[in-house]
Write a protein that holds these residues in place. Structure first.
Motif, PDB file in Angstrom:
ATOM      1  N   GLY A  93     -11.481  93.640 -44.948  1.00 18.41           N
ATOM      2  CA  GLY A  93     -10.876  94.209 -46.434  1.00 18.41           C
ATOM      3  C   GLY A  93      -9.386  94.067 -46.319  1.00 18.41           C
ATOM      4  N   ASP A  94      -8.917  94.704 -45.305  1.00 26.49           N
ATOM      5  CA  ASP A  94      -7.347  94.783 -45.087  1.00 26.49           C
ATOM      6  C   ASP A  94      -6.508  93.403 -45.405  1.00 26.49           C
ATOM      7  OD1 ASP A  94      -7.301  97.378 -44.716  1.00 26.49           O
ATOM      8  OD2 ASP A  94      -7.087  97.212 -42.578  1.00 26.49           O
ATOM      9  N   SER A  95      -7.377  92.213 -45.148  1.00 25.65           N
ATOM     10  CA  SER A  95      -6.688  90.821 -45.104  1.00 25.65           C
ATOM     11  C   SER A  95      -6.690  90.752 -46.599  1.00 25.65           C
ATOM     12  CB  SER A  95      -7.449  90.001 -44.116  1.00 25.65           C
ATOM     13  OG  SER A  95      -7.310  90.364 -42.819  1.00 25.65           O
ATOM     14  N   PRO A 233       9.929  72.919 -50.987  1.00 27.86           N
ATOM     15  CA  PRO A 233      10.949  74.020 -51.800  1.00 27.86           C
ATOM     16  C   PRO A 233      10.086  74.903 -52.804  1.00 27.86           C
ATOM     17  CG  PRO A 233      11.793  71.693 -51.431  1.00 27.86           C
ATOM     18  CD  PRO A 233      10.095  71.637 -50.875  1.00 27.86           C
ATOM     19  N   ASN A 234      10.434  76.129 -52.988  1.00 28.46           N
ATOM     20  CA  ASN A 234       9.970  77.002 -53.817  1.00 28.46           C
ATOM     21  C   ASN A 234       8.552  77.392 -53.203  1.00 28.46           C
ATOM     22  OD1 ASN A 234      11.956  76.914 -55.722  1.00 28.46           O
ATOM     23  ND2 ASN A 234      11.131  74.996 -56.531  1.00 28.46           N
ATOM     24  N   GLY A 235       8.262  77.118 -52.003  1.00 32.70           N
ATOM     25  CA  GLY A 235       7.049  77.381 -51.287  1.00 32.70           C
ATOM     26  C   GLY A 235       7.015  78.875 -50.836  1.00 32.70           C
ATOM     27  N   CYS A 236       6.167  79.605 -50.368  1.00 35.93           N
ATOM     28  CA  CYS A 236       6.087  80.687 -49.774  1.00 35.93           C
ATOM     29  C   CYS A 236       4.985  80.772 -48.765  1.00 35.93           C
ATOM     30  CB  CYS A 236       5.895  81.923 -50.902  1.00 35.93           C
ATOM     31  SG  CYS A 236       4.229  82.069 -51.567  1.00 35.93           S
ATOM     32  N   ALA A 237       5.413  81.741 -47.932  1.00 32.33           N
ATOM     33  CA  ALA A 237       4.426  82.010 -46.736  1.00 32.33           C
ATOM     34  C   ALA A 237       3.955  83.587 -46.741  1.00 32.33           C
ATOM     35  CB  ALA A 237       5.099  81.780 -45.353  1.00 32.33           C
ATOM     36  N   VAL A 238       2.630  83.959 -46.524  1.00 27.23           N
ATOM     37  CA  VAL A 238       2.224  85.239 -46.374  1.00 27.23           C
ATOM     38  C   VAL A 238       1.465  85.433 -44.959  1.00 27.23           C
ATOM     39  CG1 VAL A 238       0.791  86.971 -47.694  1.00 27.23           C
ATOM     40  CG2 VAL A 238       1.811  85.079 -48.936  1.00 27.23           C
ATOM     41  N   LEU A 239       2.083  86.425 -44.304  1.00 23.40           N
ATOM     42  CA  LEU A 239       1.703  86.654 -43.006  1.00 23.40           C
ATOM     43  C   LEU A 239       0.936  88.102 -42.985  1.00 23.40           C
ATOM     44  CD1 LEU A 239       4.865  85.487 -40.956  1.00 23.40           C
ATOM     45  CD2 LEU A 239       2.998  83.991 -41.841  1.00 23.40           C
ATOM     46  N   GLU A 240      -0.071  88.045 -42.200  1.00 25.93           N
ATOM     47  CA  GLU A 240      -0.803  89.740 -41.933  1.00 25.93           C
ATOM     48  C   GLU A 240       0.136  90.111 -40.833  1.00 25.93           C
ATOM     49  OE1 GLU A 240      -4.861  91.599 -40.916  1.00 25.93           O
ATOM     50  OE2 GLU A 240      -4.952  90.015 -42.239  1.00 25.93           O
ATOM     51  N   LEU A 241       0.508  91.459 -41.103  1.00 27.23           N
ATOM     52  CA  LEU A 241       1.005  92.306 -40.020  1.00 27.23           C
ATOM     53  C   LEU A 241       0.080  93.382 -39.425  1.00 27.23           C
ATOM     54  CD1 LEU A 241       4.130  93.061 -42.324  1.00 27.23           C
ATOM     55  CD2 LEU A 241       4.014  91.248 -40.439  1.00 27.23           C
ATOM     56  N   GLY A 242       0.595  93.651 -38.354  1.00 29.01           N
ATOM     57  CA  GLY A 242      -0.209  95.049 -37.618  1.00 29.01           C
ATOM     58  C   GLY A 242       0.737  96.115 -37.787  1.00 29.01           C
ATOM     59  N   MET A 243       0.220  97.360 -37.688  1.00 31.05           N
ATOM     60  CA  MET A 243       0.633  98.524 -38.043  1.00 31.05           C
ATOM     61  C   MET A 243       2.132  98.530 -37.388  1.00 31.05           C
ATOM     62  SD  MET A 243      -0.804 102.408 -37.733  1.00 31.05           S
ATOM     63  CE  MET A 243      -2.054 102.221 -38.682  1.00 31.05           C
ATOM     64  N   VAL A 260      12.747  87.631 -47.033  1.00 33.66           N
ATOM     65  CA  VAL A 260      11.509  88.515 -47.368  1.00 33.66           C
ATOM     66  C   VAL A 260      11.586  88.690 -48.798  1.00 33.66           C
ATOM     67  CG1 VAL A 260      10.426  90.599 -46.693  1.00 33.66           C
ATOM     68  CG2 VAL A 260      11.586  89.346 -44.942  1.00 33.66           C
ATOM     69  N   LEU A 261      10.354  88.246 -49.422  1.00 34.63           N
ATOM     70  CA  LEU A 261      10.318  88.511 -51.040  1.00 34.63           C
ATOM     71  C   LEU A 261       9.459  90.076 -50.949  1.00 34.63           C
ATOM     72  CD1 LEU A 261       9.121  85.124 -52.030  1.00 34.63           C
ATOM     73  CD2 LEU A 261      11.397  86.117 -52.015  1.00 34.63           C
ATOM     74  N   GLU A 262       8.643  90.255 -50.357  1.00 34.47           N
ATOM     75  CA  GLU A 262       7.764  91.619 -50.390  1.00 34.47           C
ATOM     76  C   GLU A 262       7.343  91.761 -49.012  1.00 34.47           C
ATOM     77  OE1 GLU A 262       4.234  93.529 -52.871  1.00 34.47           O
ATOM     78  OE2 GLU A 262       4.680  91.344 -53.267  1.00 34.47           O
ATOM     79  N   CYS A 263       7.170  93.107 -48.768  1.00 33.39           N
ATOM     80  CA  CYS A 263       6.236  93.656 -47.669  1.00 33.39           C
ATOM     81  C   CYS A 263       5.342  94.484 -48.419  1.00 33.39           C
ATOM     82  CB  CYS A 263       6.960  94.143 -46.736  1.00 33.39           C
ATOM     83  SG  CYS A 263       5.701  94.940 -45.221  1.00 33.39           S
ATOM     84  N   ARG A 264       3.827  94.097 -48.383  1.00 29.41           N
ATOM     85  CA  ARG A 264       2.976  94.785 -49.319  1.00 29.41           C
ATOM     86  C   ARG A 264       2.032  95.599 -48.411  1.00 29.41           C
ATOM     87  NH1 ARG A 264      -0.120  92.893 -54.669  1.00 29.41           N
ATOM     88  NH2 ARG A 264       2.228  92.239 -54.949  1.00 29.41           N
ATOM     89  N   LYS A 265       1.676  96.671 -48.938  1.00 30.05           N
ATOM     90  CA  LYS A 265       0.756  97.844 -48.221  1.00 30.05           C
ATOM     91  C   LYS A 265      -0.575  97.424 -48.701  1.00 30.05           C
ATOM     92  CE  LYS A 265       4.264 101.429 -47.700  1.00 30.05           C
ATOM     93  NZ  LYS A 265       4.542 102.919 -48.066  1.00 30.05           N
ATOM     94  N   ASP A 266      -1.502  97.717 -47.609  1.00 28.81           N
ATOM     95  CA  ASP A 266      -3.131  97.395 -47.990  1.00 28.81           C
ATOM     96  C   ASP A 266      -3.439  98.969 -48.363  1.00 28.81           C
ATOM     97  OD1 ASP A 266      -3.313  99.524 -45.738  1.00 28.81           O
ATOM     98  OD2 ASP A 266      -3.785  97.889 -44.483  1.00 28.81           O
ATOM     99  N   LEU A 267      -4.551  99.189 -48.893  1.00 24.06           N
ATOM    100  CA  LEU A 267      -5.333 100.447 -49.439  1.00 24.06           C
ATOM    101  C   LEU A 267      -5.003 101.488 -48.418  1.00 24.06           C
ATOM    102  CD1 LEU A 267      -8.413  98.878 -50.980  1.00 24.06           C
ATOM    103  CD2 LEU A 267      -6.151  99.498 -52.135  1.00 24.06           C
ATOM    104  N   GLY A 269      -2.161 102.155 -46.608  1.00 24.88           N
ATOM    105  CA  GLY A 269      -0.870 102.535 -46.726  1.00 24.88           C
ATOM    106  C   GLY A 269      -0.265 101.987 -45.563  1.00 24.88           C
ATOM    107  N   VAL A 270      -0.804 100.755 -45.029  1.00 26.98           N
ATOM    108  CA  VAL A 270      -0.241 100.195 -43.889  1.00 26.98           C
ATOM    109  C   VAL A 270       0.529  98.905 -44.653  1.00 26.98           C
ATOM    110  CG1 VAL A 270      -0.574  98.825 -41.900  1.00 26.98           C
ATOM    111  CG2 VAL A 270      -1.739 100.859 -42.124  1.00 26.98           C
TER     112      VAL A 270
END
Length: 279
Positions: A93-95, A233-243, A260-267, A269-270
């Motif tokens: 689910g975190d992914s 151009p105007n593309g984006c990448a989304v990478l999963e991060l570890g804690m 970096v456009l955003e760093c989003r937290k999971d449910l 808080g990571v």
């Protein structure tokens, strides 16, 4: 044997094996063994003999800490269902945080035409993204041929075979062309921490998909070097991060000219999903 007695015995066995949600997992496996929904489980008291045998075998496997998904052979993710095997990580689910971030940064569902998934595993990220962007086609790459084959099965299961291809290869080195979206859930666990993983993970899930090298960042270095050559151009990448990896991966990305456009937290808080684009 009565259902209540069977579930009680199974729950006690799983609890003794260190399973935190022992009673819940016992009910889940009994539903699977009998081919019942949770509502049907409530409506039945007696258990067919073949269901009892299948259930007891499943409890034996789970008591040895084999993941439930590998016992049942499937796992839900986003809005789809996926076949799983020990050749791939189990979708978690975190992914799903990556998909939430992608949809916010690419809200026009008609605008995304191409999606690349590096380290595709079951194909869960790519196929879920394709289900949200109906005009897109996708390419999933995994170093393991068996993982790529499983992802193809999952494309068929979810009616997406005509919009996606999967290949075995060495990540971005195997890919030419540019994409509107690049997704990746790379190996990110520090090598020294591999010995401390839960037994469910350590003994059953593929280490190649978990071990991120001495500092956990080996895969991110490759990804950040590759992304400027893979993104439209105007593309984006989304990478999963570890804690605790957000700052280090941000530094790697910015060193390669990415923003970096955003760093989003999971449910929990990571900081879980890093959204990147050309600066």
């Amino acid at each position: 044997m009565r259902k209540i007695d069977l579930l009680q015995q199974a729950g006690e066995r799983l609890f003794q094996a260190g399973i935190e949600e022992a009673a819940f997992e016992a009910r889940l496996l009994l539903c699977w063994a009998c081919g019942w929904t949770r509502m049907e489980l409530m409506q039945h008291d007696g258990i067919p003999a073949e269901g009892v045998d299948r259930f007891q075998r499943a409890i034996q496997r789970r008591s040895q800490r084999e993941p439930v998904a590998f016992i049942t052979g499937e796992q839900g993710f986003w809005t789809l269902d996926f076949h799983v095997s020990p050749e791939t990580l189990i979708p978690r689910g975190d992914s799903e945080t990556l998909l939430e971030a992608l949809l916010d940064h690419k809200p026009d569902r008609q605008s995304v035409r191409s999606i690349l998934d590096l380290g595709t595993g079951t194909g869960c990220l790519l196929l879920s993204a394709l289900s949200e962007y109906p005009r897109a086609w996708g390419l999933g790459v995994d170093i393991a041929p068996a993982a790529a084959a499983l992802a193809r099965r999952n494309a068929g299961r979810n009616g997406l075979s005509d919009r996606v291809a999967f290949m075995a290869g060495d990540w971005a080195a195997a890919v030419g062309g540019r994409f509107d979206v690049v997704l990746s859930n790379p190996p990110y666990i520090e090598h020294a921490d591999m010995a401390h993983l839960m037994p469910d993970v350590a003994a059953y899930e593929p280490h190649r998909a978990l071990d991120g090298g001495d500092d956990g960042l080996v895969a991110y270095r490759i990804l950040c070097r590759s992304l400027p050559h893979l993104l439209m151009p105007n593309g984006c990448a989304v990478l999963e991060l570890g804690m605790g990896q957000a700052d280090a991966v941000t530094e790697l990305a910015e060193a390669e000219g990415l923003a970096v456009l955003e760093c989003r937290k999971d449910l929990g808080g990571v900081e879980r999903a890093l959204v990147l684009a050309f600066s």
